[in-house]
Write an enzyme that holds these catalytic residues in place. Sequence first.
Site, PDB file in Angstrom:
ATOM      1  N   ASP A  58       0.828  -1.188  -0.052  1.00 40.00           N
ATOM      2  CA  ASP A  58       0.095  -0.147   0.010  1.00 40.00           C
ATOM      3  C   ASP A  58       0.901   1.258  -0.046  1.00 40.00           C
ATOM      4  O   ASP A  58       0.671   2.050   0.787  1.00 40.00           O
ATOM      5  CB  ASP A  58      -0.970   0.080   1.268  1.00 40.00           C
ATOM      6  CG  ASP A  58      -1.937   1.076   1.087  1.00 40.00           C
ATOM      7  OD1 ASP A  58      -2.023   1.710   0.199  1.00 40.00           O
ATOM      8  OD2 ASP A  58      -2.601   1.342   2.117  1.00 40.00           O
ATOM      9  N   ASP A 198      -2.990   8.857  10.039  1.00 43.50           N
ATOM     10  CA  ASP A 198      -3.844   8.109   9.010  1.00 43.50           C
ATOM     11  C   ASP A 198      -4.921   7.587   9.565  1.00 43.50           C
ATOM     12  O   ASP A 198      -4.706   6.866  10.601  1.00 43.50           O
ATOM     13  CB  ASP A 198      -2.755   7.037   8.544  1.00 43.50           C
ATOM     14  CG  ASP A 198      -3.137   6.349   7.240  1.00 43.50           C
ATOM     15  OD1 ASP A 198      -3.753   6.724   6.182  1.00 43.50           O
ATOM     16  OD2 ASP A 198      -3.328   5.189   7.271  1.00 43.50           O
ATOM     17  N   GLU A 240      -6.795  12.316   9.464  1.00 40.47           N
ATOM     18  CA  GLU A 240      -7.399  11.979   8.451  1.00 40.47           C
ATOM     19  C   GLU A 240      -8.552  11.209   8.783  1.00 40.47           C
ATOM     20  O   GLU A 240      -8.729  10.041   9.084  1.00 40.47           O
ATOM     21  CB  GLU A 240      -6.485  11.087   7.365  1.00 40.47           C
ATOM     22  CG  GLU A 240      -7.165  11.006   6.205  1.00 40.47           C
ATOM     23  CD  GLU A 240      -7.013   9.306   5.708  1.00 40.47           C
ATOM     24  OE1 GLU A 240      -7.171   9.134   4.463  1.00 40.47           O
ATOM     25  OE2 GLU A 240      -6.459   8.562   6.369  1.00 40.47           O
TER      26      GLU A 240
END
Length: 532
Positions: A58, A198, A240
């Site tokens: 990722d 994140d 986020e």
Amino acid sequence: MAWYTTAIFYELPLRAFADGNGDGHGDFIGLRDKLDYLKWLGVDCIWLLPVYPSPLNDDGYDIASFYGIHENFGLLEDFKMTVDAIHDKGLRIIADLVVNHTSDEHPWFKEARRSKDSAWRDYYVWNDNDEPYSDARIIFLDTEESNWAYDEQSDSYYWHRFYSSQPDLNYDNPKVQDEMINIMKFWLDLGIDGFRVDAVPYLFEREGTICENLPETHDYLARMRKFVDDNYPGRVLLGEANQWPEDVIEYFGTPEAPEFHMNFHFPVMPRLYMALAQGDRSSIIDIMNRTPDMPVENAQWATFLRNHDELTLEMVTEEERQFMWEFYSPDPEQRMNLGIRRRLAPLMDNDRDKIELMHSMLFTLPGTTVLYYGDEIGMGDNIKLFDRNGVRTPMQWDDSKNAGFSDADPDTLFAPVINDTIFGYQQVNVEAAQADESSLLYAVRHMIATRKEHLVLATASIDWIEDLPDHALCFWRREGETVYLSLNNLSEDDLTIPLPEGQLFTDILSGQNDFTESVTLGRYGYRWLQLQ
Ligand code: NOJ
């Protein structure tokens, strides 16, 4: 005023920015070499995408060690030198902190799956079957069928919100909670100015919930914040949380228990595109009106047009999503999960007026602005590349081999440079744009500079002007005696906007003073006025 409330952030994947050692991957040597460019552009703070050891399933959001640097990028020493170099230039840097999961190659997970009695077993979320938490949605819809993955080694299932190679950490385990604080300490001690954190909504799981935005998650985030405030005042945490305004506002916390200093305003982003496509401002106004007031002081929204992910359509209605897909991704290959994997300039059909208008809205709406590398020169994308890699191609510095990104053999680049007739590096590159004062790059740079001369634009209150045609996005920004008027024409037709009589306005982009009774904007035109 806290520095981050008015700053200009610039997001960059190190791998794609500049290759200093000629191995085909961007690195810290390359970044240090380009700091003068970022300074020239006018950005204040770099947001560095993950640079940690990782199998890169990722693109680095699958971390195999929280305490090192991926071998492609250099050594920890390089990281330190880069932080110092950034500070010497008067810039700042935040790094990604991936709290929700690790790679399945992280030693914790390797140990955890070894046996049910492993001392690390409880670092992750395990179960004998894949039934619990069935109300949690799947985020990577194109690739994952379940949030549970079967682990043969220990004959059980583990929980993951993203790729199955990214097992979720178990925040019910106090050891995990402490580990993450230690990780923060490690990087903050190296001098970075904060983190972009994140995937924060998913830290805890509870049966009968969607496993997002849980109170336990907020409690832990408040602990993270307190750790920063107590030990590293002035550093920033940017969250986020891709959520609706009434949910994302919770991530600022409360005056007693603040959480993030900043949160991305995800819902407004797709609506900037939608308003432009429909020639109708209402979706922007609706979502901004639906956004609750800031619950704590020294907090700020982070606004953006594009980032390294697909243009997410999670925070729109089903009908709006269909519209956006049909309008902006006519080729189904351009769609991914609940989004569109394209860059800004191609989304705008490379229409210079539209690209500038999008920036005009971005810079004059409230919030700290986050730019995405390459959008300032109008870079294109490559739909043929896997996953979201098509919007993460090498930065186009000039028209020489590999777009000036790297000396390596082109076959060894981590990804091919954009080479098509419209967006190819032969036409679209920093050097050419810097040589032409009428380029998009100069226009964006000028907006950045203007916005920095008028910092109030980041924080002032907003009042919409609604007695105008649908395609007029016009609003006042006010703070005390300082008053601005942002005028934006969401259509191809000229738009004439009456101004209050007898008032002197300065056009802050051109510097001209005017007493006029009205302003006429051409196709997709914009003006930023200040009341004198
Ligand atoms: C959000 C990041 O922006 C994205 O790139 C990543 O795939 C997921 N979080 C998982 O870490």
